[in-house]
Write a protein that holds these residues in place. Sequence first.
Motif, PDB file in Angstrom:
ATOM      1  N   HIS A 178       1.424   5.331 -10.696  1.00 36.40           N
ATOM      2  CA  HIS A 178       0.261   4.838  -9.624  1.00 36.40           C
ATOM      3  C   HIS A 178      -1.267   4.634 -10.466  1.00 36.40           C
ATOM      4  O   HIS A 178      -2.085   4.092  -9.468  1.00 36.40           O
ATOM      5  N   GLY A 187      -3.012   7.110  -8.854  1.00 33.44           N
ATOM      6  CA  GLY A 187      -2.299   8.412  -9.154  1.00 33.44           C
ATOM      7  C   GLY A 187      -3.290   9.522  -9.841  1.00 33.44           C
ATOM      8  O   GLY A 187      -3.038  10.674  -9.613  1.00 33.44           O
ATOM      9  N   PRO A 191      -6.800   8.034   5.245  1.00 32.56           N
ATOM     10  CA  PRO A 191      -5.407   8.382   5.824  1.00 32.56           C
ATOM     11  C   PRO A 191      -5.139   8.347   7.241  1.00 32.56           C
ATOM     12  O   PRO A 191      -3.875   7.699   7.550  1.00 32.56           O
ATOM     13  N   LYS A 247       2.555  10.483 -10.957  1.00 26.49           N
ATOM     14  CA  LYS A 247       1.163  10.059 -10.900  1.00 26.49           C
ATOM     15  C   LYS A 247       0.745   8.962 -11.688  1.00 26.49           C
ATOM     16  O   LYS A 247       0.133   8.085 -11.437  1.00 26.49           O
ATOM     17  N   LEU A 259       0.756  -1.229  -0.114  1.00 28.64           N
ATOM     18  CA  LEU A 259       0.046   0.026   0.021  1.00 28.64           C
ATOM     19  C   LEU A 259       0.898   1.298   0.103  1.00 28.64           C
ATOM     20  O   LEU A 259       0.209   2.489  -0.361  1.00 28.64           O
ATOM     21  N   SER A 260       2.130   1.373   0.393  1.00 26.53           N
ATOM     22  CA  SER A 260       2.849   2.351   0.324  1.00 26.53           C
ATOM     23  C   SER A 260       3.390   3.082  -1.002  1.00 26.53           C
ATOM     24  O   SER A 260       3.310   1.839  -2.008  1.00 26.53           O
ATOM     25  N   LYS A 261       3.723   4.002  -1.345  1.00 23.53           N
ATOM     26  CA  LYS A 261       4.049   4.694  -2.338  1.00 23.53           C
ATOM     27  C   LYS A 261       5.582   4.801  -2.416  1.00 23.53           C
ATOM     28  O   LYS A 261       6.184   5.482  -1.764  1.00 23.53           O
ATOM     29  N   PHE A 305      -4.499   4.502   7.355  1.00 21.41           N
ATOM     30  CA  PHE A 305      -2.945   4.078   6.785  1.00 21.41           C
ATOM     31  C   PHE A 305      -2.168   4.590   7.947  1.00 21.41           C
ATOM     32  O   PHE A 305      -0.914   3.699   8.039  1.00 21.41           O
ATOM     33  N   ARG A 362      -8.285   8.194  -2.824  1.00 21.26           N
ATOM     34  CA  ARG A 362      -7.686   8.221  -1.559  1.00 21.26           C
ATOM     35  C   ARG A 362      -7.152   6.940  -1.379  1.00 21.26           C
ATOM     36  O   ARG A 362      -6.127   6.905  -0.570  1.00 21.26           O
ATOM     37  N   ILE A 363      -7.186   6.096  -1.905  1.00 18.94           N
ATOM     38  CA  ILE A 363      -6.427   4.641  -1.716  1.00 18.94           C
ATOM     39  C   ILE A 363      -5.441   4.459  -2.297  1.00 18.94           C
ATOM     40  O   ILE A 363      -4.536   3.481  -2.358  1.00 18.94           O
ATOM     41  N   GLY A 364      -4.980   5.781  -3.236  1.00 19.30           N
ATOM     42  CA  GLY A 364      -3.651   5.868  -3.844  1.00 19.30           C
ATOM     43  C   GLY A 364      -3.560   5.784  -5.477  1.00 19.30           C
ATOM     44  O   GLY A 364      -2.462   5.760  -5.910  1.00 19.30           O
ATOM     45  N   ARG A 373      -3.306   0.669  -9.181  1.00 21.84           N
ATOM     46  CA  ARG A 373      -2.039   0.791  -8.782  1.00 21.84           C
ATOM     47  C   ARG A 373      -1.257  -0.543  -8.945  1.00 21.84           C
ATOM     48  O   ARG A 373       0.018  -0.625  -8.510  1.00 21.84           O
TER      49      ARG A 373
END
Length: 538
Positions: A266, A295, A530, A263, A256-258, A533, A291-293, A494
Amino acid sequence: MTELLTAAQMRAIEQAAIASGEVTGLELMERAGRGVVEAIFEEWPELKATSHRAVVLCGPGNNGGDGFVVARLLKGWGWEVEVFLYGDPERLPPDARVNYERWLGMGEVKSLTDEAIDGYAEDHPGTRIAIDALFGTGLVRPFLDLSRVQMELNSWQAASHWDNAFPHVVGADLPSGLCADSGRFLGADLENPFDHAPMANLTVTFHRKKNGHVLAEGPTACGRVVVKEIGLTSLSFDAAAGKSTWLITDTQTRALSKSNGHKYSHGHAFILSGPSGRGGAARLAARGALRIGAGVVTVGCPPEAIAENAARLDAVMLRGVADGAALDEVLGDARINALCLGPGMGTGAREAGLVAAALGAVRAEHAPYGVRGLVLDADALTILSRTPDLFAALHDGCVLTPHAGEFARLFPDIAEKLAAPATKGPAYSKVDATREAAARAGCVVLYKGPDTVIADPSGRCAINSAHYDRAAPWLATAGSGDVLAGFITGLLARGFASFDAACTAAWLHVECARSFGPGLIAEDLPDELPKVFRALGL
């Protein structure tokens, strides 16, 4: 994830352990009974300080043998214990018979009948614990002979919450009558399954939870479930005993981390919206994906709805999509690697054309494994149920997210089997139904509910249980399913595989609801991510 077991798988594990010579059946029974007593004192520590009174109801199999061990151990602790047996002691299995004989050296065994138990709590004040060791994981027929016993256990469980004159009910492995594989009461009235079925304040199971602890009526019937190890941790069942089902208990934070990137590294999620006045659901999904990531997130809507959506969206982009041909043109952009169709979309000819276009645009250069992720929810599922050609076009990049009504429209014969009375065990379960549906559709199916079941065509299966300490009743609010669809779409963008995206999104969905708490509305779910997370250390 934590492995769940069926009754057959648990038997296979026990038999393998005994056959290996590492343990005997008597040792397993002793450890199980000791585990029940330990769990009682852990749950109600005040009962450990002084002696009390218990009644133990033993059945005709090895579950009854566990009950005799519990009775002996409580007696040794100084408790007054009364034991009832349902069935003929001469027909007890060998290990259970040994423990029956051991108990006879300490006290008597009375015959269990409806008459013997009717009014028992009132006639025996001070009884603090009732052990239900009548039938465990091996039950294969309805438990109908002792209806008064069932009703008494049920009433004791309810009353003990507020009146110490009634005993706490403790289920050994499962409340009797509950199918270990399906969580359904065998032979119960489907409209009122709890009317005559035994209930427990505490259920103590062994080695692993069973499917029935988290499916259907199981969570309500079991009260709280405690797992006690009995020395089988190094052993696993033969694959021939059946496919594993997994309980989703966490998520992989690393995925889950970036990491570094721009952009589009992702993913680009594209959410199809309905006409003016019906765009709220797609906006919820879009916010969830962002929100979940993901891009980049774009909402595609009829051109006349652009102004309405623009007034409500900032970071989410907009694109006019009049029909399927327009969507074909949009999907010429290979950077769009995940789609969501259905929330608030509508079910007319335009929308059927959009579904057809989305299913036809399978390949995308930047999609994982070259296949675009495609979440089909809400109205898109209705379109699929009406259009066999579109259903036949489903592919392994798709995720279907039906609730019970949508599932019944998509898979009417499977839903009919699931709705049929459970007349014998193992009963047909939501796990069975979801696996069968995924195999037929050729894609991942996420069958929503407090016991959400996720399966892929290979039979891989997981349960996201919003019960016990993960209960999230606030999710029963309009729009929460749209956010879940957005979460899945964002994870597909993602690079998550379909099954993993569905499992992770479902788990995070519940975590957001638990984090926010009472008063939750769907709009709160993406904005709570957030905080979730951060709690995960991201």
